[in-house]
Motif scaffolding. Structure first.
Motif, PDB file in Angstrom:
ATOM      1  N   TYR A 608      -8.719  -7.709   2.921  1.00  0.00           N
ATOM      2  CA  TYR A 608      -9.244  -7.533   1.076  1.00  0.00           C
ATOM      3  C   TYR A 608      -7.868  -7.314   0.968  1.00  0.00           C
ATOM      4  CZ  TYR A 608     -13.450  -6.960   2.811  1.00  0.00           C
ATOM      5  OH  TYR A 608     -14.902  -7.402   3.599  1.00  0.00           O
ATOM      6  N   ALA A 609      -6.586  -7.752   1.182  1.00  0.00           N
ATOM      7  CA  ALA A 609      -5.355  -7.869   0.624  1.00  0.00           C
ATOM      8  C   ALA A 609      -5.446  -8.433  -1.336  1.00  0.00           C
ATOM      9  CB  ALA A 609      -4.902  -9.107   1.395  1.00  0.00           C
ATOM     10  N   ASP A 610      -6.525  -8.968  -1.556  1.00  0.00           N
ATOM     11  CA  ASP A 610      -6.002  -9.269  -2.863  1.00  0.00           C
ATOM     12  C   ASP A 610      -6.781  -7.871  -3.704  1.00  0.00           C
ATOM     13  OD1 ASP A 610      -4.704 -11.250  -1.862  1.00  0.00           O
ATOM     14  OD2 ASP A 610      -7.006 -12.705  -2.233  1.00  0.00           O
ATOM     15  N   LEU A 611      -7.413  -7.016  -2.971  1.00  0.00           N
ATOM     16  CA  LEU A 611      -8.007  -6.184  -4.186  1.00  0.00           C
ATOM     17  C   LEU A 611      -6.449  -5.251  -4.446  1.00  0.00           C
ATOM     18  CD1 LEU A 611     -11.250  -5.355  -1.448  1.00  0.00           C
ATOM     19  CD2 LEU A 611     -10.904  -6.549  -3.689  1.00  0.00           C
ATOM     20  N   ASP A 612      -7.150  -4.273  -5.201  1.00  0.00           N
ATOM     21  CA  ASP A 612      -6.168  -3.802  -5.924  1.00  0.00           C
ATOM     22  C   ASP A 612      -5.501  -2.333  -5.542  1.00  0.00           C
ATOM     23  OD1 ASP A 612      -5.623  -5.415  -8.261  1.00  0.00           O
ATOM     24  OD2 ASP A 612      -6.705  -4.722  -9.623  1.00  0.00           O
ATOM     25  N   ILE A 613      -6.385  -1.694  -5.050  1.00  0.00           N
ATOM     26  CA  ILE A 613      -6.096  -1.093  -3.703  1.00  0.00           C
ATOM     27  C   ILE A 613      -5.518  -1.015  -2.714  1.00  0.00           C
ATOM     28  CG2 ILE A 613      -8.449  -0.823  -2.721  1.00  0.00           C
ATOM     29  CD1 ILE A 613      -7.072   2.043  -3.973  1.00  0.00           C
ATOM     30  N   MET A 614      -5.475  -2.343  -2.290  1.00  0.00           N
ATOM     31  CA  MET A 614      -4.758  -2.202  -1.278  1.00  0.00           C
ATOM     32  C   MET A 614      -3.384  -1.870  -0.960  1.00  0.00           C
ATOM     33  SD  MET A 614      -6.683  -3.094   1.827  1.00  0.00           S
ATOM     34  CE  MET A 614      -8.700  -2.820   1.552  1.00  0.00           C
ATOM     35  N   PRO A 615      -2.799  -2.561  -1.667  1.00  0.00           N
ATOM     36  CA  PRO A 615      -1.385  -2.341  -2.309  1.00  0.00           C
ATOM     37  C   PRO A 615      -1.016  -1.010  -2.147  1.00  0.00           C
ATOM     38  CG  PRO A 615      -2.003  -3.975  -3.792  1.00  0.00           C
ATOM     39  CD  PRO A 615      -2.921  -3.817  -2.901  1.00  0.00           C
ATOM     40  N   LEU A 616      -1.954  -0.407  -3.012  1.00  0.00           N
ATOM     41  CA  LEU A 616      -2.029   1.137  -4.006  1.00  0.00           C
ATOM     42  C   LEU A 616      -1.835   1.496  -2.665  1.00  0.00           C
ATOM     43  CD1 LEU A 616      -3.440   3.114  -6.341  1.00  0.00           C
ATOM     44  CD2 LEU A 616      -3.307   4.145  -4.228  1.00  0.00           C
ATOM     45  N   LEU A 617      -2.649   1.961  -1.627  1.00  0.00           N
ATOM     46  CA  LEU A 617      -2.429   2.090  -0.561  1.00  0.00           C
ATOM     47  C   LEU A 617      -1.539   1.972   0.467  1.00  0.00           C
ATOM     48  CD1 LEU A 617      -6.307   2.019   0.175  1.00  0.00           C
ATOM     49  CD2 LEU A 617      -5.063   4.499  -0.613  1.00  0.00           C
ATOM     50  N   ALA A 618      -1.298   0.544   0.362  1.00  0.00           N
ATOM     51  CA  ALA A 618       0.181   0.322   1.407  1.00  0.00           C
ATOM     52  C   ALA A 618       1.533   1.142   0.798  1.00  0.00           C
ATOM     53  CB  ALA A 618       0.088  -1.070   1.479  1.00  0.00           C
ATOM     54  N   GLY A 619       1.228   1.322  -0.067  1.00  0.00           N
ATOM     55  CA  GLY A 619       2.390   1.924  -0.917  1.00  0.00           C
ATOM     56  C   GLY A 619       2.690   3.503  -0.753  1.00  0.00           C
ATOM     57  N   LYS A 620       1.705   3.649  -0.035  1.00  0.00           N
ATOM     58  CA  LYS A 620       1.733   5.289   0.734  1.00  0.00           C
ATOM     59  C   LYS A 620       2.415   5.600   1.367  1.00  0.00           C
ATOM     60  CE  LYS A 620      -0.065   6.543  -3.311  1.00  0.00           C
ATOM     61  NZ  LYS A 620       0.803   7.044  -4.150  1.00  0.00           N
ATOM     62  N   PRO A 621       2.021   7.165   2.428  1.00  0.00           N
ATOM     63  CA  PRO A 621       3.320   7.165   3.648  1.00  0.00           C
ATOM     64  C   PRO A 621       1.917   7.128   4.517  1.00  0.00           C
ATOM     65  CG  PRO A 621       2.604   9.441   2.772  1.00  0.00           C
ATOM     66  CD  PRO A 621       2.366   8.316   1.426  1.00  0.00           C
ATOM     67  N   LEU A 622       1.390   5.702   5.510  1.00  0.00           N
ATOM     68  CA  LEU A 622       0.147   6.028   5.811  1.00  0.00           C
ATOM     69  C   LEU A 622       0.648   6.173   7.535  1.00  0.00           C
ATOM     70  CD1 LEU A 622      -1.536   2.445   4.483  1.00  0.00           C
ATOM     71  CD2 LEU A 622      -1.694   5.189   4.232  1.00  0.00           C
ATOM     72  N   ALA A 623       1.377   5.703   7.956  1.00  0.00           N
ATOM     73  CA  ALA A 623       2.171   6.156   9.224  1.00  0.00           C
ATOM     74  C   ALA A 623       1.657   7.130   8.813  1.00  0.00           C
ATOM     75  CB  ALA A 623       3.503   5.961   9.542  1.00  0.00           C
ATOM     76  N   THR A 624       2.240   8.731   8.906  1.00  0.00           N
ATOM     77  CA  THR A 624       2.331  10.113   8.006  1.00  0.00           C
ATOM     78  C   THR A 624       0.610  10.399   8.756  1.00  0.00           C
ATOM     79  OG1 THR A 624       4.246  10.346   7.325  1.00  0.00           O
ATOM     80  CG2 THR A 624       2.631  12.228   7.967  1.00  0.00           C
ATOM     81  N   LEU A 625       0.005  10.017   7.767  1.00  0.00           N
ATOM     82  CA  LEU A 625      -1.779  10.177   7.571  1.00  0.00           C
ATOM     83  C   LEU A 625      -2.227  10.339   9.000  1.00  0.00           C
ATOM     84  CD1 LEU A 625      -1.369  10.870   4.395  1.00  0.00           C
ATOM     85  CD2 LEU A 625      -3.430   9.475   3.924  1.00  0.00           C
ATOM     86  N   ASP A 626      -2.250   8.925   9.253  1.00  0.00           N
ATOM     87  CA  ASP A 626      -2.594   8.648  10.716  1.00  0.00           C
ATOM     88  C   ASP A 626      -1.877   8.932  12.142  1.00  0.00           C
ATOM     89  OD1 ASP A 626      -3.438   5.815   9.718  1.00  0.00           O
ATOM     90  OD2 ASP A 626      -1.685   4.547  10.305  1.00  0.00           O
ATOM     91  N   THR A 627      -1.546  10.244  12.031  1.00  0.00           N
ATOM     92  CA  THR A 627      -0.811  11.086  12.568  1.00  0.00           C
ATOM     93  C   THR A 627      -1.021  12.104  12.562  1.00  0.00           C
ATOM     94  OG1 THR A 627       1.669   9.942  12.691  1.00  0.00           O
ATOM     95  CG2 THR A 627       1.325  12.682  13.536  1.00  0.00           C
ATOM     96  N   MET A 628      -1.413  13.109  11.017  1.00  0.00           N
ATOM     97  CA  MET A 628      -2.037  14.104  11.146  1.00  0.00           C
ATOM     98  C   MET A 628      -3.814  13.649  11.142  1.00  0.00           C
ATOM     99  SD  MET A 628      -0.556  14.173   6.667  1.00  0.00           S
ATOM    100  CE  MET A 628      -1.785  15.822   6.490  1.00  0.00           C
TER     101      MET A 628
END
Length: 810
Positions: A608-628
């Motif tokens: 679902y790479a073309d969905l608008d929500i994906m680049p928005l989420l990709a720009g967030k600190p997901l690695a940190t959230l994954d650790t949390m």
């Protein structure tokens, strides 16, 4: 000659009840007297038996407009009448038991007087009578006599005194009675009086003219009626030019500007730091409102009622300033409820913004000095008067949903009206219930009645906390109230909980801890008069957050319960809140947590790479959230339905980054769904009910899959939003029907702040009724946390009265 002692309890003081009794007694040819005391009204009446019987029978049928009769207790009197006529005698003091009336919108008779050039109250902005005007906002103690109100500062002139003393006059014992000769005065001040070097300040925000503050009245203007008329005209002129005016109203200050002036509305937002939440509006009459919004019969009744709440109406037709209700399809209109508002709106013609006179999240200003201090920098001018406001009262807010007008905020016009408790609670112990953290109100349970305070606000703000404590003390004094226990929410972090425990420590009172969602359930049962010994009901309680059992965070709950106890039967799939409280402010966090829970994130990103929500989420600190999330760091699990809405709203691009006020993303999703709701239906087979121990767990992988696929196909987002609403409604009904078959319970409560969503409430209610269920949902008290204190009080009274210890902290 036989006699009767008749005790009237209810809202019977300051509403013309004694004059009505006087008139009736004269009609029946009876002797005796009537007076106010701390328990209500006492009537001693003498005459022949038939006349006495007829007199007592007609009292409940001929009540004054603002009166409410709870009980009429009749006993025999011995002896003879002291005099041959019927008299109204002076009030008697004693322990306070009587109810205080709510403030009421200006009645037609008073409006006619201020419009009549030959009347001595022509255009007088403080005109009132026993049928309208200030009540709770000015009272300091009971009985409700002038000396116990802020009107004690004004000595009545001979004409007003004559009206006040004449039982045949509609102003007989109207405690706020006044006129231009003897009553409150109005004046206009510049918020910052300029020095000569400043010239013409402040600059107009709109319009073509310029206004010199030297033309305004910078200090108090007293005396003639013409000066007050000029002040109202000046104020209207200032608002036409784009200025912002702070207006001292009935229960507090408002900030006002021309609702058609975009620049003024935007500037008010900037100064007040209220960047997105819709503004309330006032229009001079219903015909004016119809230019901007649709009104049906029930909404019209609410607008024109003595409570005169803000009513949320569907926007149609002409457009107001763009900044009035950004992103919303509703407009919150009210009609003028004081003569001052009526006169000002008659001058202006067009609607005005009329929002609380405060910096966002603080309490409304109520004193002139407070307004001069806190509203400088927001208002350009202050429209002031010298009648003190004793009790702060915000405007009430109502909305038509599922065929009923329902209060979303209960304050002016409704508080402190008491609720008579259902059968079984007649001897319930007195309880002080402390309410919730947000949208706080508190409740006094006493003598078979529940008295819920006006809306206090969010206790996270220090000034609101101070007002909360002050108002509790005032209510206890007004009602001579000594509780036997204190009811609190089970969340130790709530400031209402902490203050309740502090009071308990100071007084040695027992504390009863009531689970949040159980309190929502109990409040709805009480409002609908469900008896103490009625069988348990099912409930869907959907809200943002409430502490459950074992430290869990709940918010999408299916319960079976009554006043005393509940059983959790089902709930939404618990999903982590990455960042804890931060997830309530940033909806994208909930979207990511939901998607990560139900899918493999790497595969999802690829597919679902073309969905608008994906680049928005990709720009967030997901690695940190994954650790949390992996290590359970500041990421508590929650079954919250509120966060469920946030997650789907963000996925559709609605306030994904941040919300500026509670519920903003969910409201946006409802607004988006509304135009296409009737054309759409639920996503089929898009939810699962799974067993987890004793609980039925509602999970949403199929719904997420359907939404992502629709987004990929380019489906209209309004259609997707409508389908999301239908799916939640259908899944809720599916769960409740299954639980009904399991438990045999056919009465179902729908409550919690999420059910302020009209689409959801109406869809679930209608489908349940089609399945033969009885549906109960709040009307007179908010289904959000503003009604929680009522439920706390009921649950605590039930526990204490039956000697239960399960919920009691020793």
């Amino acid at each position: 000659m036989p006699g009767k002692a008749i005790r009237a309890r209810g809202v019977v003081q300051g509403v013309g009840f004694r004059p009505a009794i006087w008139h009736l007694a004269r009609e029946f040819g009876l002797a005796g007297s009537v007076w106010n005391d701390a328990e209500g009204v006492m009537i001693h009446v003498y005459g022949d038996a038939a006349a006495l019987e007829g007199f007592a029978a007609v009292i409940p049928k001929q009540l004054p407009a603002l009166a409410r009769l709870d009980t009429l207790e009749i006993t025999d009197l011995t002896g003879e009448a002291a005099h041959s006529e019927f008299r109204i005698v002076a009030s008697q003091s004693g322990r306070a038991e009587t109810a205080i009336a709510a403030d009421a919108a200006t009645c037609p008779a008073c409006l006619a007087e201020i419009a009549d050039p030959s009347n001595r109250r022509h255009r007088y902005p403080f005109t009132n009578c026993t049928h309208c005007g200030p009540r709770l906002s000015i009272v300091k103690r009971v009985p409700y006599d002038r000396c116990h109100t802020s009107m004690a500062a004004f000595t009545m002139c001979s004409e007003c005194q004559r009206e006040y003393d004449d039982p045949a006059d509609r102003r007989f014992h109207a405690q706020a009675n006044c006129c231009p000769v003897c009553g409150p005065r109005l004046w206009l001040e510049a918020a910052i009086v300029p020095t000569p070097s400043q010239g013409m300040q402040p600059e107009p925000l709109g319009g073509s003219g310029r206004w010199s503050v030297q033309d305004a009245v910078p200090t108090r203007s007293v005396g003639t009626m013409s000066s007050m008329n000029g002040i109202i005209h000046q104020t209207a002129d200032l608002m036409r030019q784009g200025y912002i005016v702070a207006i001292k109203g009935l229960g507090g200050f408002h900030l006002a500007c021309d609702a058609n002036n975009t620049r003024a509305a935007d500037e008010l937002r900037r100064r007040k730091r209220r960047y997105s939440k819709p503004f309330a509006l006032m229009a001079r009459d219903v015909d004016t409102i119809r230019h901007y919004a649709a009104i049906n019969d029930l909404e019209l009744i609410a607008l024109q009622s003595t409570a005169a709440p803000i009513v949320l109406l569907q926007a149609t037709g002409e457009q107001l300033a763009q900044g009035i209700a950004p992103g919303d399809d509703k407009l919150g209109f009210m009609l003028p409820y004081t003569p001052l508002h009526a006169l000002l709106l008659a001058e202006l013609g067009a609607p005005i913004v009329l929002t609380s006179g405060n910096v966002s999240d603080e309490p409304q200003c109520i004193s002139n000095d407070e307004a001069r201090e806190k509203l400088v920098g927001i208002a350009d001018f202050l429209l002031l008067h010298d009648r003190a406001i004793v009790n702060r009262l915000d405007d009430s807010v109502a909305r038509l949903m599922a065929g009923e007008i329902r209060l979303l905020r209960r304050a002016r016009g409704y508080a402190p009206e008491a609720l008579t408790l259902p059968k079984g609670f007649e001897s319930a112990a007195p309880v002080l219930a402390m309410g919730a953290e947000l949208k706080n109100s508190f409740c006094l349970l006493k003598n078979g009645q529940a008295l819920v305070s006006q809306h206090i606000g969010d206790l996270e703000n220090a000034a609101v906390q101070q007002d909360y404590r002050h108002t509790i003390a005032l209510y206890r004094q007004l009602h001579a109230f000594t509780p036997s226990c204190l009811a609190i929410d089970s969340h130790d972090g709530y400031l209402s909980n902490q203050y309740g425990r502090q009071l308990a420590a100071e007084t040695g009172l027992q504390v009863v801890s009531v689970q949040h969602h159980h309190a929502h359930l109990a409040a709805c049962l009480a409002e609908h008069g469900v008896d103490l010994d009625a069988p348990p009901v099912l409930a869907a309680i959907f809200d943002g957050l409430g502490l459950g059992e074992n430290g869990e965070l709940w918010g999408g709950e299916f319960l079976l319960g009554d006043y005393r106890e509940y059983t959790r039967l089902g709930h939404f799939q618990p999903i982590a809140l990455p960042g804890g409280a931060q997830a309530m402010r940033e909806p994208w966090r909930n979207t990511y947590a939901q998607l990560r829970h139900y899918f493999d994130w790497q595969i999802l990103q690829r597919d679902y790479a073309d969905l608008d929500i994906m680049p928005l989420l990709a720009g967030k600190p997901l690695a940190t959230l994954d650790t949390m999330l992996t290590k359970n760091l500041n990421s508590p699990l929650s079954s919250s339905c509120g966060r469920w809405f946030d997650a789907f709203a963000a996925a559709l691009g609605l306030h994904a980054e941040r919300v500026d006020y509670e519920g903003q993303a969910a409201i946006a999703l409802e607004v988006l769904a509304t135009p296409l709701f009737v054309e759409e239906q639920a996503y089929l087979e898009s939810w699962n009910m799974e067993r987890s121990g004793d609980f039925l767990v509602l999970s949403w992988r199929g719904l997420w899959q359907a939404v992502l696929d629709d987004l990929t196909r380019g489906t209209d987002k309004a259609s997707i939003a409508a389908r999301i609403h239908h799916t939640l409604g259908a899944a809720t009904v599916d769960v409740l029907n299954r639980l009904s078959s399991q438990t045999g319970a056919d009465s179902i409560v729908l409550s919690g702040g999420v059910f302020q969503n009209r689409l959801l409430l109406e869809a679930v209610s209608e489908q349940l009724r089609q399945h033969g269920k009885t549906v109960l949902s709040p009307q007179r008290y908010p289904m959000n946390d503003g009604g929680l204190a009522l439920g706390q009080a009921m649950a605590a009274a039930r526990s204490v009265s039956r000697g239960a210890t399960l919920l009691v902290d020793q």
